[in-house]
Scaffold this motif. Structure first.
Motif, PDB file in Angstrom:
ATOM      1  N   HIS A 353     -13.341  -4.875  -1.399  1.00 28.28           N
ATOM      2  CA  HIS A 353     -13.610  -3.500  -0.986  1.00 28.28           C
ATOM      3  C   HIS A 353     -14.024  -2.666  -2.198  1.00 28.28           C
ATOM      4  O   HIS A 353     -15.190  -2.441  -2.427  1.00 28.28           O
ATOM      5  CB  HIS A 353     -12.387  -2.884  -0.290  1.00 28.28           C
ATOM      6  N   ARG A 354     -13.033  -2.248  -2.977  1.00 34.91           N
ATOM      7  CA  ARG A 354     -13.358  -1.399  -4.123  1.00 34.91           C
ATOM      8  C   ARG A 354     -12.716  -1.949  -5.393  1.00 34.91           C
ATOM      9  O   ARG A 354     -11.820  -2.799  -5.346  1.00 34.91           O
ATOM     10  CB  ARG A 354     -12.925   0.049  -3.880  1.00 34.91           C
ATOM     11  N   PHE A 355     -13.192  -1.449  -6.541  1.00 38.47           N
ATOM     12  CA  PHE A 355     -12.780  -1.989  -7.833  1.00 38.47           C
ATOM     13  C   PHE A 355     -12.276  -0.851  -8.720  1.00 38.47           C
ATOM     14  O   PHE A 355     -12.893   0.221  -8.772  1.00 38.47           O
ATOM     15  CB  PHE A 355     -13.954  -2.708  -8.498  1.00 38.47           C
ATOM     16  N   ILE A 356     -11.160  -1.093  -9.415  1.00 41.62           N
ATOM     17  CA  ILE A 356     -10.546  -0.034 -10.216  1.00 41.62           C
ATOM     18  C   ILE A 356     -10.513  -0.423 -11.689  1.00 41.62           C
ATOM     19  O   ILE A 356     -10.541  -1.604 -12.041  1.00 41.62           O
ATOM     20  CB  ILE A 356      -9.112   0.284  -9.738  1.00 41.62           C
ATOM     21  N   GLU A 357     -10.441   0.600 -12.541  1.00 40.36           N
ATOM     22  CA  GLU A 357     -10.298   0.381 -13.981  1.00 40.36           C
ATOM     23  C   GLU A 357      -8.935   0.833 -14.485  1.00 40.36           C
ATOM     24  O   GLU A 357      -8.430   0.299 -15.479  1.00 40.36           O
ATOM     25  CB  GLU A 357     -11.404   1.134 -14.746  1.00 40.36           C
ATOM     26  N   LEU A 369      -9.138  -3.965  -6.270  1.00 38.07           N
ATOM     27  CA  LEU A 369      -8.963  -5.081  -7.210  1.00 38.07           C
ATOM     28  C   LEU A 369      -9.367  -4.586  -8.589  1.00 38.07           C
ATOM     29  O   LEU A 369     -10.408  -3.924  -8.732  1.00 38.07           O
ATOM     30  CB  LEU A 369      -9.843  -6.280  -6.812  1.00 38.07           C
ATOM     31  N   PRO A 370      -8.574  -4.884  -9.617  1.00 36.64           N
ATOM     32  CA  PRO A 370      -8.993  -4.498 -10.980  1.00 36.64           C
ATOM     33  C   PRO A 370     -10.342  -5.136 -11.315  1.00 36.64           C
ATOM     34  O   PRO A 370     -10.575  -6.312 -11.055  1.00 36.64           O
ATOM     35  CB  PRO A 370      -7.880  -5.058 -11.865  1.00 36.64           C
ATOM     36  N   ILE A 371     -11.214  -4.367 -11.890  1.00 35.17           N
ATOM     37  CA  ILE A 371     -12.549  -4.873 -12.197  1.00 35.17           C
ATOM     38  C   ILE A 371     -12.482  -6.019 -13.196  1.00 35.17           C
ATOM     39  O   ILE A 371     -13.323  -6.937 -13.177  1.00 35.17           O
ATOM     40  CB  ILE A 371     -13.472  -3.738 -12.706  1.00 35.17           C
ATOM     41  N   THR A 423     -21.409   1.177  -9.631  1.00 36.91           N
ATOM     42  CA  THR A 423     -21.157   1.414 -11.052  1.00 36.91           C
ATOM     43  C   THR A 423     -20.365   0.287 -11.718  1.00 36.91           C
ATOM     44  O   THR A 423     -20.500   0.068 -12.926  1.00 36.91           O
ATOM     45  CB  THR A 423     -20.386   2.727 -11.232  1.00 36.91           C
ATOM     46  N   ARG A 424     -19.540  -0.427 -10.954  1.00 41.19           N
ATOM     47  CA  ARG A 424     -18.672  -1.452 -11.556  1.00 41.19           C
ATOM     48  C   ARG A 424     -18.996  -2.877 -11.090  1.00 41.19           C
ATOM     49  O   ARG A 424     -19.046  -3.808 -11.896  1.00 41.19           O
ATOM     50  CB  ARG A 424     -17.203  -1.124 -11.263  1.00 41.19           C
ATOM     51  N   MET A 425     -19.181  -3.057  -9.788  1.00 40.35           N
ATOM     52  CA  MET A 425     -19.438  -4.402  -9.272  1.00 40.35           C
ATOM     53  C   MET A 425     -20.832  -4.888  -9.653  1.00 40.35           C
ATOM     54  O   MET A 425     -21.005  -6.031 -10.098  1.00 40.35           O
ATOM     55  CB  MET A 425     -19.284  -4.428  -7.749  1.00 40.35           C
ATOM     56  N   LEU A 426     -21.849  -4.035  -9.470  1.00 37.38           N
ATOM     57  CA  LEU A 426     -23.228  -4.455  -9.694  1.00 37.38           C
ATOM     58  C   LEU A 426     -23.466  -4.988 -11.106  1.00 37.38           C
ATOM     59  O   LEU A 426     -24.092  -6.046 -11.268  1.00 37.38           O
ATOM     60  CB  LEU A 426     -24.189  -3.301  -9.398  1.00 37.38           C
ATOM     61  N   PRO A 427     -23.000  -4.306 -12.176  1.00 40.57           N
ATOM     62  CA  PRO A 427     -23.264  -4.848 -13.522  1.00 40.57           C
ATOM     63  C   PRO A 427     -22.734  -6.274 -13.706  1.00 40.57           C
ATOM     64  O   PRO A 427     -23.360  -7.079 -14.407  1.00 40.57           O
ATOM     65  CB  PRO A 427     -22.558  -3.853 -14.452  1.00 40.57           C
ATOM     66  N   LEU A 428     -21.606  -6.590 -13.079  1.00 38.72           N
ATOM     67  CA  LEU A 428     -21.058  -7.941 -13.212  1.00 38.72           C
ATOM     68  C   LEU A 428     -21.845  -8.948 -12.375  1.00 38.72           C
ATOM     69  O   LEU A 428     -22.014 -10.100 -12.785  1.00 38.72           O
ATOM     70  CB  LEU A 428     -19.582  -7.952 -12.821  1.00 38.72           C
ATOM     71  N   PRO A 567      -5.135  -7.286  -4.059  1.00 36.82           N
ATOM     72  CA  PRO A 567      -4.866  -6.959  -5.462  1.00 36.82           C
ATOM     73  C   PRO A 567      -4.174  -8.082  -6.235  1.00 36.82           C
ATOM     74  O   PRO A 567      -4.382  -8.213  -7.445  1.00 36.82           O
ATOM     75  CB  PRO A 567      -3.964  -5.716  -5.362  1.00 36.82           C
ATOM     76  N   ARG A 568      -3.358  -8.901  -5.547  1.00 32.06           N
ATOM     77  CA  ARG A 568      -2.638  -9.981  -6.240  1.00 32.06           C
ATOM     78  C   ARG A 568      -3.431 -11.294  -6.281  1.00 32.06           C
ATOM     79  O   ARG A 568      -2.887 -12.308  -6.736  1.00 32.06           O
ATOM     80  CB  ARG A 568      -1.296 -10.207  -5.572  1.00 32.06           C
ATOM     81  N   THR A 569      -4.664 -11.277  -5.823  1.00 31.36           N
ATOM     82  CA  THR A 569      -5.462 -12.504  -5.849  1.00 31.36           C
ATOM     83  C   THR A 569      -5.988 -12.722  -7.260  1.00 31.36           C
ATOM     84  O   THR A 569      -7.028 -12.189  -7.654  1.00 31.36           O
ATOM     85  CB  THR A 569      -6.631 -12.427  -4.851  1.00 31.36           C
ATOM     86  N   ASP A 570      -5.227 -13.500  -8.043  1.00 28.52           N
ATOM     87  CA  ASP A 570      -5.662 -13.809  -9.408  1.00 28.52           C
ATOM     88  C   ASP A 570      -6.652 -14.968  -9.375  1.00 28.52           C
ATOM     89  O   ASP A 570      -7.094 -15.411  -8.307  1.00 28.52           O
ATOM     90  CB  ASP A 570      -4.463 -14.111 -10.299  1.00 28.52           C
ATOM     91  N   ALA A 571      -6.988 -15.507 -10.541  1.00 29.52           N
ATOM     92  CA  ALA A 571      -7.976 -16.581 -10.606  1.00 29.52           C
ATOM     93  C   ALA A 571      -7.503 -17.820  -9.839  1.00 29.52           C
ATOM     94  O   ALA A 571      -8.281 -18.467  -9.135  1.00 29.52           O
ATOM     95  CB  ALA A 571      -8.284 -16.927 -12.059  1.00 29.52           C
ATOM     96  N   PHE A 572      -6.196 -18.151  -9.968  1.00 21.41           N
ATOM     97  CA  PHE A 572      -5.677 -19.310  -9.245  1.00 21.41           C
ATOM     98  C   PHE A 572      -5.717 -19.049  -7.744  1.00 21.41           C
ATOM     99  O   PHE A 572      -6.075 -19.933  -6.957  1.00 21.41           O
ATOM    100  CB  PHE A 572      -4.240 -19.612  -9.685  1.00 21.41           C
ATOM    101  N   GLY A 573      -5.354 -17.835  -7.344  1.00 24.55           N
ATOM    102  CA  GLY A 573      -5.401 -17.491  -5.928  1.00 24.55           C
ATOM    103  C   GLY A 573      -6.812 -17.559  -5.379  1.00 24.55           C
ATOM    104  O   GLY A 573      -7.042 -18.017  -4.244  1.00 24.55           O
ATOM    105  N   LEU A 574      -7.776 -17.127  -6.180  1.00 26.28           N
ATOM    106  CA  LEU A 574      -9.166 -17.227  -5.733  1.00 26.28           C
ATOM    107  C   LEU A 574      -9.579 -18.690  -5.581  1.00 26.28           C
ATOM    108  O   LEU A 574     -10.237 -19.063  -4.609  1.00 26.28           O
ATOM    109  CB  LEU A 574     -10.096 -16.526  -6.725  1.00 26.28           C
ATOM    110  N   TRP A 575      -9.180 -19.530  -6.552  1.00 24.37           N
ATOM    111  CA  TRP A 575      -9.517 -20.959  -6.464  1.00 24.37           C
ATOM    112  C   TRP A 575      -9.022 -21.560  -5.157  1.00 24.37           C
ATOM    113  O   TRP A 575      -9.738 -22.313  -4.508  1.00 24.37           O
ATOM    114  CB  TRP A 575      -8.911 -21.688  -7.662  1.00 24.37           C
ATOM    115  N   ARG A 576      -7.812 -21.213  -4.762  1.00 30.30           N
ATOM    116  CA  ARG A 576      -7.270 -21.707  -3.495  1.00 30.30           C
ATOM    117  C   ARG A 576      -8.111 -21.245  -2.305  1.00 30.30           C
ATOM    118  O   ARG A 576      -8.312 -21.986  -1.337  1.00 30.30           O
ATOM    119  CB  ARG A 576      -5.832 -21.218  -3.301  1.00 30.30           C
ATOM    120  N   LYS A 577      -8.621 -20.033  -2.386  1.00 34.61           N
ATOM    121  CA  LYS A 577      -9.342 -19.454  -1.260  1.00 34.61           C
ATOM    122  C   LYS A 577     -10.793 -19.906  -1.163  1.00 34.61           C
ATOM    123  O   LYS A 577     -11.390 -19.812  -0.086  1.00 34.61           O
ATOM    124  CB  LYS A 577      -9.273 -17.917  -1.335  1.00 34.61           C
ATOM    125  N   ILE A 578     -11.369 -20.373  -2.261  1.00 32.56           N
ATOM    126  CA  ILE A 578     -12.785 -20.744  -2.215  1.00 32.56           C
ATOM    127  C   ILE A 578     -12.997 -22.262  -2.250  1.00 32.56           C
ATOM    128  O   ILE A 578     -14.146 -22.720  -2.293  1.00 32.56           O
ATOM    129  CB  ILE A 578     -13.583 -20.085  -3.367  1.00 32.56           C
TER     130      ILE A 578
END
Length: 586
Positions: A353-357, A369-371, A423-428, A567-578
């Protein structure tokens, strides 16, 4: 996809014509098609391997399985498509040992015995070329109805155009089919008991060698042999006798058909008996205890010869039922069913949805989700070798494109259209060379649906304005989709309100981005039948939900599942989901 067509035959059969016709069409759609068979006569666009499936000793069958495993491994076969019992049995074992998805097209009535009931060897899907076959394998073999699907022979209908009736001084009747097996017995009895060989000019068209018992007819019957140009042959005929593909091609040519098959005699195909003819593959399939009354066929033939042309309504129905593009699309859908269900893997569609700094930007609804974590997500995707697709890619190349060999695909989506998407998602996305689909609300300036939540009100977060939406779409990294005007729960609205929310949002977005929108996201994943219909009527080709819809995304393009990122989906959590199996493990 890399697909292996497996056949067992010693002469040209309908199964070979089917396999090579659809195989060549699949090749033209970008698939890699391989063939393995005892013999193969029809030209193919893919390589052919010889395997003597007709040799069925136990030692030979072990060799068949071993060689199939070799082909599967050597050519990275993703699915085996079998077309006969002998090839299907060996393919089934090879696929089980390699974990390769398999389907079988059932072209004829199957023998019923205890071992066949216990060991169907059909794979993930049984494709029946007519309704009577489907009924027989369900009723007599106990095949689960859920894996049986009727999909007719694919015919290049544009190659068979209506022709005027010939002006033959003597009626010309063609019998087209094999001279061996049950079809050979049928041909013999037609010549011996039904046709007046002095009154009619009879042509027998077959790729089979002329068997000894047919020699007695040589002085009265023209045994034409194998013919490549079937339309030219049919143009000379007053009546064609045959079943299956022969009947289909003759009807497309406008030549009357006397449908007689191994199990059933339909007689002259008319508008009145067309449904029965289709269901039995023009006489090929019928009750096992049915006996054809050959004596009764004599009188029927006389009246059939009075028919000079095929009604256009019949030709149109045949074109609709057997048109090759429709059949190929149907097969591609079945292939996807088999692959996704066998491997229990699906292309992940993940939802942000949205990204925070800063921590003070957090919300109470878990849609942030933290950017920095988003960048970790993209790094992981890149390291794992993922590429991104959008609905534009699927619209151009079809859902099956996601199963391309050697590729790992996922889809990134973001809902609501927050300014931080620009402003945040597109550059990445630009940094890592990825694409995303952003679903945009156009009737609000901020997330009013969260701010005015009755029990958990959130802080306002700005949505993109028109100029920002236009700028985001122009980058080439983002495809814009619709998300209603006000982020309403569509199931709570009337059909008229739903239509306005969906259509006006789409109209506004298309005016901004300058191209037709392809996909729509139901707010909250909330939908009903009416909301689905409104998305279709608005002109969307796809619609995404959240936790509802089939696990395989191609099975319902208007209720596509997505995997939420929290928000708690870290890199390991993402790996499980993808990984691809997440929706099957939930």
């Amino acid at each position: 996809m890399n697909i292996l067509m497996a056949l067992s035959q010693l002469e040209v059969t309908g199964a070979e014509v089917y396999a090579t016709t659809v195989g060549n069409a699949l090749t033209e759609r970008g698939h890699q098609i391989f063939y393995v068979s005892d013999t193969l006569t029809k030209p193919t666009l893919g390589p052919v391997f010889t395997l003597k499936f007709n040799k069925r000793s136990l030692l030979r069958r072990f060799w068949h399985v071993f060689y199939l495993i070799y082909l599967i491994k050597r050519h990275h076969i993703q699915l085996v498509h079998a077309h006969s019992r002998a090839s299907g049995w060996s393919s089934y074992i090879a696929c089980k040992l390699t974990g390769t998805p398999m389907i079988t097209t059932v072209h004829g009535r199957q023998p019923v015995h205890a071992s066949r009931k216990a060991f169907h060897a059909l794979g993930a899907r049984a494709v029946a070329v007519c309704e009577d076959i489907a009924k027989q394998i369900v009723d007599n073999l106990g095949v689960a109805p859920s894996i049986v699907q009727v999909l007719r022979n694919g015919v290049e209908t544009d190659k068979f155009q209506p022709m005027p009736a010939p002006a033959n001084p003597k009626p010309v009747i063609a019998i087209i089919g094999r001279l061996s097996g049950p079809k050979g017995e049928l041909c013999y009895r037609l010549l011996d008991e039904v046709l007046d060989l002095d009154t009619y000019q009879v042509k027998v068209v077959s790729g089979s060698p002329l068997l000894a018992r047919f020699l007695r007819f040589q002085d009265q019957v023209e045994f034409v042999g194998y013919v490549d140009d079937i339309p030219a042959l049919m143009s000379q005929c007053d009546l064609v006798i045959g079943a299956g593909r022969v009947a289909v091609e003759s009807l497309l040519c406008g030549r009357p058909v006397f449908a007689v098959g191994e199990a059933k005699a339909i007689g002259l195909v008319t508008e009145q008996n067309l449904a029965e003819a289709l269901a039995s593959n023009f006489g090929d399939i019928g009750p096992s205890d049915l006996v054809i009354d050959f004596a009764a066929l004599q009188g029927q033939l006389v009246s059939a010869l009075a028919s000079k042309r095929v009604p256009e309504t019949i030709r149109q129905r045949i074109q609709d039922e057997y048109g090759l593009p429709r059949i190929i699309s149907g097969l591609e859908s079945i292939y996807q069913d088999a692959v996704v269900e066998t491997l229990r893997r699906e292309m992940p569609i993940i939802m942000y949805h949205r990204f925070i700094e800063q921590d003070n930007e957090k919300g109470v609804h878990g849609t942030w989700l933290p950017i920095k974590m988003f960048e970790w997500h993209l790094r992981l995707m890149k390291w794992l070798g993922y590429e991104t697709l959008t609905f534009g890619d699927l619209a151009d190349k079809g859902f099956i494109h996601r199963l391309q060999y050697g590729k790992k695909y996922l889809m990134i989506t973001a809902d609501d259209g927050y300014q931080d998407n620009l402003t945040r998602m597109l550059p990445l996305l630009e940094k890592y060379g990825y694409k995303a689909v952003v679903y945009v609300v156009t009737g609000e300036q901020y997330n009013r649906w969260d701010v005015e939540h009755p029990s958990n009100p959130d802080a306002p977060v700005a949505l993109m304005n028109g100029a920002q939406i236009k700028a985001l779409a122009a980058t080439g990294h983002v495809e814009i989709g619709g998300h209603t005007l006000t982020h309403s729960r569509l199931s709570k609205l009337s059909p008229e309100q739903q239509a306005y929310e969906i259509r006006e949002n789409k109209r506004q977005l298309e005016a901004l981005v300058g191209y037709p929108l392809l996909s729509f996201a139901y707010p909250y994943g909330d939908m009903n039948d009416s909301a689905r219909e409104q998305a279709i009527q608005a002109g969307y080709r796809f619609a995404v939900a959240t936790n509802s819809g089939p696990k395989a995304i191609h099975q319902d393009p208007y209720q596509i599942r997505r995997i939420a990122i929290f928000p708690r989906t870290d890199a390991f959590g993402l790996w499980r989901k993808i990984r691809g199996n997440y929706v099957f493990r939930k």
